[in-house]
Design a protein around this motif. Structure first.
Motif, PDB file in Angstrom:
ATOM      1  N   MET A  34       0.837  -1.196   0.000  1.00 52.03           N
ATOM      2  CA  MET A  34       0.000   0.000   0.000  1.00 52.03           C
ATOM      3  C   MET A  34       0.871   1.245   0.000  1.00 52.03           C
ATOM      4  SD  MET A  34      -2.997  -1.286  -0.048  1.00 52.03           S
ATOM      5  CE  MET A  34      -3.904   0.252   0.150  1.00 52.03           C
ATOM      6  N   ALA A  35       0.354   2.299  -0.607  1.00 55.15           N
ATOM      7  CA  ALA A  35       1.133   3.531  -0.682  1.00 55.15           C
ATOM      8  C   ALA A  35       0.223   4.749  -0.716  1.00 55.15           C
ATOM      9  CB  ALA A  35       2.027   3.523  -1.916  1.00 55.15           C
ATOM     10  N   TRP A  36       0.817   5.877  -0.412  1.00 54.59           N
ATOM     11  CA  TRP A  36       0.167   7.166  -0.575  1.00 54.59           C
ATOM     12  C   TRP A  36       0.955   7.976  -1.598  1.00 54.59           C
ATOM     13  CZ3 TRP A  36      -4.443   8.519   1.518  1.00 54.59           C
ATOM     14  CH2 TRP A  36      -4.929   7.758   2.598  1.00 54.59           C
ATOM     15  N   PHE A  37       0.219   8.604  -2.500  1.00 56.82           N
ATOM     16  CA  PHE A  37       0.768   9.532  -3.466  1.00 56.82           C
ATOM     17  C   PHE A  37       0.069  10.871  -3.282  1.00 56.82           C
ATOM     18  CE2 PHE A  37       3.220   6.949  -6.537  1.00 56.82           C
ATOM     19  CZ  PHE A  37       2.940   5.690  -6.050  1.00 56.82           C
ATOM     20  N   GLU A  44       3.203  16.910 -11.295  1.00 58.97           N
ATOM     21  CA  GLU A  44       2.961  15.488 -11.499  1.00 58.97           C
ATOM     22  C   GLU A  44       2.683  14.808 -10.154  1.00 58.97           C
ATOM     23  OE1 GLU A  44       5.661  14.715 -15.507  1.00 58.97           O
ATOM     24  OE2 GLU A  44       6.109  13.673 -13.645  1.00 58.97           O
ATOM     25  N   ARG A  45       1.983  13.703 -10.229  1.00 61.46           N
ATOM     26  CA  ARG A  45       1.727  12.918  -9.031  1.00 61.46           C
ATOM     27  C   ARG A  45       3.050  12.345  -8.517  1.00 61.46           C
ATOM     28  NH1 ARG A  45      -2.923   8.778  -9.843  1.00 61.46           N
ATOM     29  NH2 ARG A  45      -1.384   7.856 -11.250  1.00 61.46           N
ATOM     30  N   GLU A  46       3.237  12.376  -7.199  1.00 61.30           N
ATOM     31  CA  GLU A  46       4.491  11.914  -6.624  1.00 61.30           C
ATOM     32  C   GLU A  46       4.240  10.937  -5.475  1.00 61.30           C
ATOM     33  OE1 GLU A  46       6.816  15.011  -4.843  1.00 61.30           O
ATOM     34  OE2 GLU A  46       5.184  15.748  -3.587  1.00 61.30           O
ATOM     35  N   PHE A  47       5.166  10.033  -5.314  1.00 65.44           N
ATOM     36  CA  PHE A  47       5.143   9.061  -4.223  1.00 65.44           C
ATOM     37  C   PHE A  47       5.384   9.790  -2.906  1.00 65.44           C
ATOM     38  CE2 PHE A  47       5.825   4.960  -2.269  1.00 65.44           C
ATOM     39  CZ  PHE A  47       6.797   5.167  -1.313  1.00 65.44           C
ATOM     40  N   VAL A  48       4.602   9.437  -1.891  1.00 69.45           N
ATOM     41  CA  VAL A  48       4.769  10.031  -0.563  1.00 69.45           C
ATOM     42  C   VAL A  48       5.300   8.997   0.424  1.00 69.45           C
ATOM     43  CG1 VAL A  48       3.578  11.089   1.408  1.00 69.45           C
ATOM     44  CG2 VAL A  48       2.942  11.722  -0.945  1.00 69.45           C
ATOM     45  N   ALA A  49       4.624   7.847   0.500  1.00 63.52           N
ATOM     46  CA  ALA A  49       5.018   6.814   1.458  1.00 63.52           C
ATOM     47  C   ALA A  49       4.442   5.482   1.019  1.00 63.52           C
ATOM     48  CB  ALA A  49       4.530   7.164   2.862  1.00 63.52           C
ATOM     49  N   GLY A  50       5.129   4.398   1.388  1.00 59.19           N
ATOM     50  CA  GLY A  50       4.650   3.066   1.063  1.00 59.19           C
ATOM     51  C   GLY A  50       4.944   2.101   2.193  1.00 59.19           C
ATOM     52  N   TYR A 100       0.422  -5.508  -6.119  1.00 60.49           N
ATOM     53  CA  TYR A 100       1.082  -6.742  -5.744  1.00 60.49           C
ATOM     54  C   TYR A 100       2.573  -6.570  -5.967  1.00 60.49           C
ATOM     55  CZ  TYR A 100      -3.258  -9.462  -5.631  1.00 60.49           C
ATOM     56  OH  TYR A 100      -4.492  -9.967  -5.330  1.00 60.49           O
ATOM     57  N   GLY A 101       3.343  -7.378  -5.294  1.00 59.76           N
ATOM     58  CA  GLY A 101       4.773  -7.379  -5.554  1.00 59.76           C
ATOM     59  C   GLY A 101       5.532  -6.506  -4.591  1.00 59.76           C
ATOM     60  N   PRO A 102       6.741  -6.138  -4.930  1.00 57.99           N
ATOM     61  CA  PRO A 102       7.578  -5.388  -3.999  1.00 57.99           C
ATOM     62  C   PRO A 102       7.120  -3.949  -3.840  1.00 57.99           C
ATOM     63  CG  PRO A 102       8.667  -5.612  -6.111  1.00 57.99           C
ATOM     64  CD  PRO A 102       7.443  -6.472  -6.173  1.00 57.99           C
ATOM     65  N   LEU A 103       7.591  -3.340  -2.765  1.00 57.90           N
ATOM     66  CA  LEU A 103       7.297  -1.936  -2.505  1.00 57.90           C
ATOM     67  C   LEU A 103       8.158  -1.085  -3.423  1.00 57.90           C
ATOM     68  CD1 LEU A 103       7.185  -0.311   1.047  1.00 57.90           C
ATOM     69  CD2 LEU A 103       7.495   0.927  -1.057  1.00 57.90           C
ATOM     70  N   VAL A 104       7.513  -0.375  -4.328  1.00 57.61           N
ATOM     71  CA  VAL A 104       8.205   0.500  -5.258  1.00 57.61           C
ATOM     72  C   VAL A 104       7.503   1.845  -5.278  1.00 57.61           C
ATOM     73  CG1 VAL A 104       9.018  -1.393  -6.707  1.00 57.61           C
ATOM     74  CG2 VAL A 104       6.803  -0.323  -7.189  1.00 57.61           C
ATOM     75  N   GLN A 105       8.089   2.804  -5.953  1.00 54.27           N
ATOM     76  CA  GLN A 105       7.518   4.144  -5.999  1.00 54.27           C
ATOM     77  C   GLN A 105       6.689   4.384  -7.247  1.00 54.27           C
ATOM     78  OE1 GLN A 105      10.203   7.306  -4.969  1.00 54.27           O
ATOM     79  NE2 GLN A 105      11.057   6.203  -3.227  1.00 54.27           N
ATOM     80  N   GLY A 106       6.467   3.371  -8.053  1.00 54.55           N
ATOM     81  CA  GLY A 106       5.652   3.526  -9.248  1.00 54.55           C
ATOM     82  C   GLY A 106       4.882   2.269  -9.546  1.00 54.55           C
ATOM     83  N   SER A 107       4.080   2.306 -10.627  1.00 49.41           N
ATOM     84  CA  SER A 107       3.393   1.139 -11.152  1.00 49.41           C
ATOM     85  C   SER A 107       2.425   0.511 -10.171  1.00 49.41           C
ATOM     86  CB  SER A 107       4.414   0.075 -11.602  1.00 49.41           C
ATOM     87  OG  SER A 107       5.264   0.585 -12.596  1.00 49.41           O
ATOM     88  N   TYR A 108       1.525   1.293  -9.618  1.00 50.23           N
ATOM     89  CA  TYR A 108       0.494   0.777  -8.743  1.00 50.23           C
ATOM     90  C   TYR A 108      -0.747   0.432  -9.563  1.00 50.23           C
ATOM     91  CZ  TYR A 108       3.152   1.389  -4.551  1.00 50.23           C
ATOM     92  OH  TYR A 108       4.104   1.237  -3.575  1.00 50.23           O
ATOM     93  N   ASP A 109      -1.439  -0.628  -9.111  1.00 50.01           N
ATOM     94  CA  ASP A 109      -2.523  -1.200  -9.898  1.00 50.01           C
ATOM     95  C   ASP A 109      -3.882  -0.582  -9.579  1.00 50.01           C
ATOM     96  OD1 ASP A 109      -0.763  -4.135  -9.134  1.00 50.01           O
ATOM     97  OD2 ASP A 109      -0.812  -3.217 -11.123  1.00 50.01           O
ATOM     98  N   TYR A 110      -4.086  -0.193  -8.332  1.00 50.43           N
ATOM     99  CA  TYR A 110      -5.386   0.284  -7.890  1.00 50.43           C
ATOM    100  C   TYR A 110      -5.234   1.629  -7.185  1.00 50.43           C
ATOM    101  CZ  TYR A 110      -6.311  -4.640  -8.696  1.00 50.43           C
ATOM    102  OH  TYR A 110      -6.392  -5.889  -9.262  1.00 50.43           O
ATOM    103  N   TRP A 111      -6.234   2.488  -7.414  1.00 50.58           N
ATOM    104  CA  TRP A 111      -6.174   3.849  -6.894  1.00 50.58           C
ATOM    105  C   TRP A 111      -7.511   4.257  -6.291  1.00 50.58           C
ATOM    106  CZ3 TRP A 111      -1.669   6.660  -7.091  1.00 50.58           C
ATOM    107  CH2 TRP A 111      -0.639   6.129  -7.878  1.00 50.58           C
ATOM    108  N   GLY A 112      -7.439   5.077  -5.242  1.00 56.62           N
ATOM    109  CA  GLY A 112      -8.630   5.702  -4.720  1.00 56.62           C
ATOM    110  C   GLY A 112      -8.952   6.971  -5.478  1.00 56.62           C
ATOM    111  N   GLN A 113     -10.005   7.644  -5.045  1.00 63.99           N
ATOM    112  CA  GLN A 113     -10.461   8.846  -5.739  1.00 63.99           C
ATOM    113  C   GLN A 113      -9.738  10.097  -5.263  1.00 63.99           C
ATOM    114  OE1 GLN A 113     -11.922   7.634  -3.113  1.00 63.99           O
ATOM    115  NE2 GLN A 113     -12.383   9.428  -1.841  1.00 63.99           N
ATOM    116  N   GLY A 114      -9.044  10.002  -4.150  1.00 63.06           N
ATOM    117  CA  GLY A 114      -8.273  11.129  -3.646  1.00 63.06           C
ATOM    118  C   GLY A 114      -9.002  11.933  -2.589  1.00 63.06           C
ATOM    119  N   THR A 115      -8.214  12.569  -1.733  1.00 61.77           N
ATOM    120  CA  THR A 115      -8.760  13.467  -0.716  1.00 61.77           C
ATOM    121  C   THR A 115      -7.891  14.713  -0.664  1.00 61.77           C
ATOM    122  OG1 THR A 115      -9.499  13.625   1.600  1.00 61.77           O
ATOM    123  CG2 THR A 115      -7.482  12.381   1.204  1.00 61.77           C
TER     124      THR A 115
END
Length: 121
Positions: A34-37, A44-50, A100-115
């Protein structure tokens, strides 16, 4: 497949705190990284934490290290982002993401709508 719903955003003064929550559907939540962007206007959208499936070895962007903490509760299908010492430059739409898979800063499969998080100076 998993559906993600974020909550907890709002308006806060600089130096304040917010806690974002992300509720995930499905019974395979514990297998996802799981991660937050975040995405600020005009940027551009950026990685915050995973965080890995078992909560170990979280990763943070340099800009939030020491201020933000990511955590998860697999029993509740929840992931959190505790944000302290907020700065105006933290203003952005924050998104929860899963993969799924390792913790990385890109290539996420599922996203929320944002807050929306807005930090006033």
């Amino acid at each position: 497949q998993v559906q993600l719903v974020e909550s907890g955003g709002g308006l806060v003064q600089a130096g304040g705190s917010l806690r974002l929550s992300c509720a995930a559907s499905g019974n395979t939540f514990s297998t996802y990284v799981m991660a937050w962007f975040r995405q600020a206007p005009g940027k551009e959208r950026e990685f915050v934490a995973g965080i890995s499936w078992n909560g170990g070895r979280p990763a943070y962007a340099d800009s939030v290290k020491g201020r933000f903490t990511i955590s998860r509760d697999n029993a509740k299908n929840m992931v959190y982002l505790q944000m302290n010492s907020l700065k105006p430059e933290d203003t952005a739409v924050y998104y929860c993401a899963a993969r799924y898979g390792p913790l990385v800063q890109g290539s996420y499969d599922y996203w929320g709508q944002g807050t929306q998080v807005t930090v006033s100076s």
